[in-house]
Design an enzyme around this catalytic site. Structure first.
Site, PDB file in Angstrom:
ATOM      1  CB  CYS A 195      26.118  30.190  32.327  1.00 55.99           C
ATOM      2  SG  CYS A 195      27.577  31.235  32.131  1.00 55.99           S
TER       3      CYS A 195
ATOM      4  CG  HIS B  86      30.804  32.131  29.966  1.00 49.47           C
ATOM      5  ND1 HIS B  86      30.540  30.844  30.365  1.00 49.47           N
ATOM      6  CD2 HIS B  86      31.598  32.037  28.867  1.00 49.47           C
ATOM      7  CE1 HIS B  86      31.140  29.988  29.544  1.00 49.47           C
ATOM      8  NE2 HIS B  86      31.786  30.698  28.623  1.00 49.47           N
TER       9      HIS B  86
ATOM     10  CG  ASN C 205      42.140  22.046  37.382  1.00 48.23           C
ATOM     11  OD1 ASN C 205      43.277  21.899  37.817  1.00 48.23           O
ATOM     12  ND2 ASN C 205      41.099  21.370  37.864  1.00 48.23           N
TER      13      ASN C 205
ATOM     14  N   GLY D 131      43.536  19.523  33.147  1.00 53.22           N
ATOM     15  CA  GLY D 131      42.275  18.792  33.255  1.00 53.22           C
ATOM     16  C   GLY D 131      41.061  19.681  33.405  1.00 53.22           C
TER      17      GLY D 131
ATOM     18  CG  HIS E 152      31.975  29.973  33.838  1.00 47.50           C
ATOM     19  ND1 HIS E 152      30.683  30.437  33.577  1.00 47.50           N
ATOM     20  CD2 HIS E 152      32.435  30.744  34.849  1.00 47.50           C
ATOM     21  CE1 HIS E 152      30.402  31.448  34.385  1.00 47.50           C
ATOM     22  NE2 HIS E 152      31.456  31.651  35.179  1.00 47.50           N
TER      23      HIS E 152
ATOM     24  CG  HIS F  19      35.717  26.498  37.990  1.00 46.55           C
ATOM     25  ND1 HIS F  19      35.781  26.373  36.613  1.00 46.55           N
ATOM     26  CD2 HIS F  19      36.190  25.325  38.482  1.00 46.55           C
ATOM     27  CE1 HIS F  19      36.258  25.177  36.297  1.00 46.55           C
ATOM     28  NE2 HIS F  19      36.516  24.527  37.429  1.00 46.55           N
TER      29      HIS F  19
END
Ligand code: 5GP
Ligand code: ZN
Length: 111
Positions: A7, A46, A86, A92, A97, A99
């Site tokens: 963010c 987010h 992930n 891990g 957030h 992605h």
């Protein structure tokens, strides 16, 4: 969202190399690349984890995947690429957030 590196990058508070940006998501270079090309596609909204994603959020992830397939040339991944999300500790996940990792630009190790 407070204390979220992605963010902060989105808002320009932390520098990054942005490869693409629109209102829904951005693609940046990973700061610690694990492949010749290692990018991160990051939705603007987010949402910390994949498993709490809404239908709208999931639809956007689908759109992003399609967009990546259309941007192969400019992303430098025309000979194939790998997308990874992930989710949680065992995978891990370090930035909470959601992605998508985009890896390519070379022959990747088998998984
Ligand atoms: P995760 O492990 O959560 O799936 O992936 C987080 C990724 O974000 C890692 O590959 C890490 O290198 C990358 N990353 C963490 N902090 C930064 C940053 O400040 N800038 C950029 N460009 N990437 C970051
Ligand atoms: Zn965030």
């Amino acid at each position: 969202m407070e204390d979220c590196v992605f963010c902060a990058i989105r808002k320009g508070e932390i520098p990054s190399t942005k490869v693409y940006e629109d209102k829904d998501f951005m693609i940046i270079k990973d700061i610690n690349p694990q492949a010749k090309v290692h990018l991160l596609a990051i939705p603007t909204n987010h949402v910390p984890y994949l498993d709490i994603m809404t239908d709208d959020g999931a639809a956007l992830l689908g759109k992003i995947i399609l967009k990546i397939s259309k941007m192969q040339e400019e992303l430098g991944i025309t000979d194939g690429y790998r997308l990874v999300v992930n989710q949680g500790d065992n995978a891990g996940q370090t930035v909470n957030h959601v992605h998508i990792h985009i890896m390519g630009g070379e022959k990747l190790k088998d998984i």
